[in-house]
Design an enzyme around this catalytic site. Structure first.
Site, PDB file in Angstrom:
ATOM      1  N   SER A  65       0.827  -1.200   0.000  1.00  0.00           N
ATOM      2  CA  SER A  65       0.000   0.000   0.000  1.00  0.00           C
ATOM      3  C   SER A  65       0.870   1.264   0.000  1.00  0.00           C
ATOM      4  CB  SER A  65      -0.960  -0.039   1.199  1.00  0.00           C
ATOM      5  OG  SER A  65      -1.980   0.912   1.081  1.00  0.00           O
ATOM      6  N   ASP A 217      -8.932  -3.491  -6.829  1.00  0.00           N
ATOM      7  CA  ASP A 217      -8.513  -2.780  -5.621  1.00  0.00           C
ATOM      8  C   ASP A 217      -9.263  -1.445  -5.526  1.00  0.00           C
ATOM      9  OD1 ASP A 217      -7.115  -1.318  -3.616  1.00  0.00           O
ATOM     10  OD2 ASP A 217      -5.314  -2.490  -3.991  1.00  0.00           O
ATOM     11  N   HIS A 246      -7.957  -4.771  -1.751  1.00  0.00           N
ATOM     12  CA  HIS A 246      -6.767  -4.122  -1.208  1.00  0.00           C
ATOM     13  C   HIS A 246      -6.156  -5.021  -0.147  1.00  0.00           C
ATOM     14  CE1 HIS A 246      -4.110  -0.731  -0.700  1.00  0.00           C
ATOM     15  NE2 HIS A 246      -4.272  -0.771   0.607  1.00  0.00           N
TER      16      HIS A 246
END
Length: 295
Positions: A65, A217, A246
């Protein structure tokens, strides 16, 4: 997912080191300098520390991330001088302007406000000083943001931690408006997002880098992936999956609470890169041994 990768890496003989950005994982915030999507100095400190401790060992990096964005920026910034032998980026937002706009609408607002709340909770934790340890005993995070963080007092200018804590929407963008972009000298939040989007520095990457993204995502959007730049750089490879959300690559006998299935290809990638590094070193030794002696 970080702990699980560290455990899986240890099983194949890879030493694992976890780098937490300032304020993350309950580490204290003791200066007004916070972390950001493009702040790579702390990562550089960690890499150099372990290069000194293990001068002969190949070093690898994995980021998830926003951590993937930071890692990618770090690798690109270092260029050919990078001490890492290879890196893996997972669920990288790549284009922070696009991803931030999308996360503020529809169902994605749940993610936005959840992450913003976690950031503000990090900031509410007091620095390790006697006065604030006493405050923690009287109520911990229930204390008002500005009272809980004397380290921010006196910064002045547009720096406004009180407003960040009391922001009406409670979004990441609001936090970046009052804290991050001011801390790093940007006039606007979008200036900060544009300047720290790792998708713009792919061409500067000089070590092998594997990028793994999920096409569905909701945070690190598929349309934010710099496909052309990744394809044009011989050092970078992109792998996409149709699902995964995600950081939600769950499958196999350890799903849904065990390690994501992406751990296996990540570790296989590092093992392969380690073997390549070892062969290159052997080749260098062979070449040097055949060199004639010079007076």
């Amino acid at each position: 997912y970080v702990k699980q990768l560290a455990l899986d890496a240890r099983e194949v003989g890879i030493r694992a080191v976890v780098f937490n950005s300032r304020g993350c994982a309950e580490s204290p915030v003791v200066t007004s300098q916070f972390y950001s999507a493009g702040y790579t100095n702390d990562m550089e400190e960690v890499v150099q520390l372990y290069r000194r401790r293990y001068p002969q060992a190949p070093l690898f990096g994995a980021g998830w991330s926003l951590g993937a964005n930071i890692l990618t920026n770090y690798v690109a910034k270092c260029g050919s001088r990078c001490e890492l032998s290879a890196a893996v980026s997972l669920c990288n937002p790549f284009d922070l302007v696009i991803c931030n706009r999308e996360i503020e609408v529809g169902f994605n607002q749940i993610y936005d406000r959840s992450m913003a709340r976690k950031i503000k909770n990090m900031m509410r934790r007091a620095p390790q000083c006697p006065a604030n340890r006493l405050r923690e005993g009287l109520g911990g995070e229930a204390w008002v943001f500005r009272k809980h963080l004397p380290v921010w007092e006196g910064v002045g200018g547009e720096f406004n931690p009180t407003a960040a804590a009391a922001a009406e929407k409670g979004t990441i963008r609001e936090f970046d408006e009052y804290i991050t972009r001011v801390s790093f000298g940007y006039k606007t939040v979008d200036d900060y997002y544009r300047d720290n989007s790792s998708g713009d520095v792919i061409e500067q990457i000089s070590i092998p880098m594997l990028c793994i993204q999920a096409e569905d995502d909701p945070i690190s959007l598929d349309r934010a992936i710099p496909r052309s730049a990744i394809a044009a750089n011989p050092n970078t490879v992109l792998v996409t999956t149709p699902t995964g959300g995600h950081l939600g690559w769950t499958a196999g006998d350890r799903a849904p609470f065990g390690a994501p299935w992406t751990n296996k290809p990540v570790i296989e990638y590092f093992v392969a890169m380690a073997e390549i590094v070892a062969r290159q070193r052997e080749s260098c030794l062979v070449v040097s041994s055949t060199m004639p002696d010079f007076p």
